[in-house]
Write an enzyme that holds these catalytic residues in place. Sequence first.
Site, PDB file in Angstrom:
ATOM      1  CG  ASP A  97      -8.314  -5.138 -10.148  1.00 39.97           C
ATOM      2  OD1 ASP A  97      -8.149  -6.245 -10.683  1.00 39.97           O
ATOM      3  OD2 ASP A  97      -8.366  -4.968  -8.903  1.00 39.97           O
ATOM      4  CD  GLU A 181      -6.647  -9.887 -14.036  1.00 43.31           C
ATOM      5  OE1 GLU A 181      -5.738 -10.681 -13.749  1.00 43.31           O
ATOM      6  OE2 GLU A 181      -7.115  -9.057 -13.222  1.00 43.31           O
ATOM      7  CB  CYS A 234       6.300  -2.717  -8.280  1.00 45.77           C
ATOM      8  SG  CYS A 234       6.627  -0.951  -8.050  1.00 45.77           S
ATOM      9  CB  CYS A 237      10.705  -0.670 -10.033  1.00 46.79           C
ATOM     10  SG  CYS A 237      10.137  -1.778  -8.723  1.00 46.79           S
ATOM     11  CB  CYS A 253       7.791  -1.922  -4.368  1.00 49.36           C
ATOM     12  SG  CYS A 253       8.993  -2.606  -5.537  1.00 49.36           S
ATOM     13  CB  CYS A 256      10.959   1.350  -6.369  1.00 48.04           C
ATOM     14  SG  CYS A 256       9.216   0.872  -6.371  1.00 48.04           S
ATOM     15  CG  ASP A 263      -8.505  -3.340  -5.113  1.00 43.53           C
ATOM     16  OD1 ASP A 263      -8.137  -4.506  -5.318  1.00 43.53           O
ATOM     17  OD2 ASP A 263      -9.279  -3.022  -4.197  1.00 43.53           O
TER      18      ASP A 263
END
Length: 279
Positions: A97, A181, A234, A237, A253, A256, A263
């Site tokens: 990333d 990406e 996340c 989950c 999150c 969870c 990052d």
Amino acid sequence: MDLGILKRKRKKITIFPFRFLNTVEHCSLDTSISKVLLPKFSWIKVKMHREISKGSLKTITISRTPTGKYYISFLTNDGDKLPEKQEFSHATLIGIDVGVTTFATLSTGEKIDNPKFLKNSLERLKCLQRRVSKKVKGSRNRRKAVYKLTKIHEKISNQRHDFQHKVSNRLISENQAIAVETLNIKGLKKNHKLAQVISDSAWYSFVLKLTYKAEWVGKTILKIGMFEPSSKTCNVCGYKLKELSLDIREWQCPDCKNTHDRDINAAINIKKIAVGTTV
């Protein structure tokens, strides 16, 4: 030998390329004395950065940097084919990333600092630009001031390319596959607060280096879509946030209760999405 015949066609072109075709008939290279023979020129002394081990000479390209340095690139055909893609597994695949705060974050948790070469030289650039603006156009002093400004721009570019080459070489040698990406860099630059640091990071150039170096050694580059919510999802989950502003570097999150580094979470999700697309 004066190579002043190289003229740029547009002001936006900073490197002036001049290519010789049909080099077998008109050009010659003698590596023993480090000299090259070009059409309408005599033998020119050159400094060889690497030996040409094999292959027939196809084209010779001469380019001149804005500071007046000349480079000659030799294109040869050795007849070898690119190696076949090596098999990779989940363990030999990493997600990357790219960002502004850190240059790149790996799915392993490693963060590569952003050197920000432009930002570090910005004060000096502003000083030199003010000197250029105060000089009379066409004067010798203005040409000297422009040369000093051009020289520091070239240094920043060289620093950036050197850094990216070193990082890309390490990542390609350590991993069988890399997931990145797809970014809408042109759209991101419309944010004027981030446009300068985005340009300084040169993400497109970095991904390009990863891509062609991977082809040379049979590694794989996987690209996911630009609309994948890698930062807002996340990685444990799969819960997706509705909004996540750029100033939030860590978030918890709601489902969870795991706390994520923005990052690292994005890099892990990029890897997961890439694995899903290859299955």
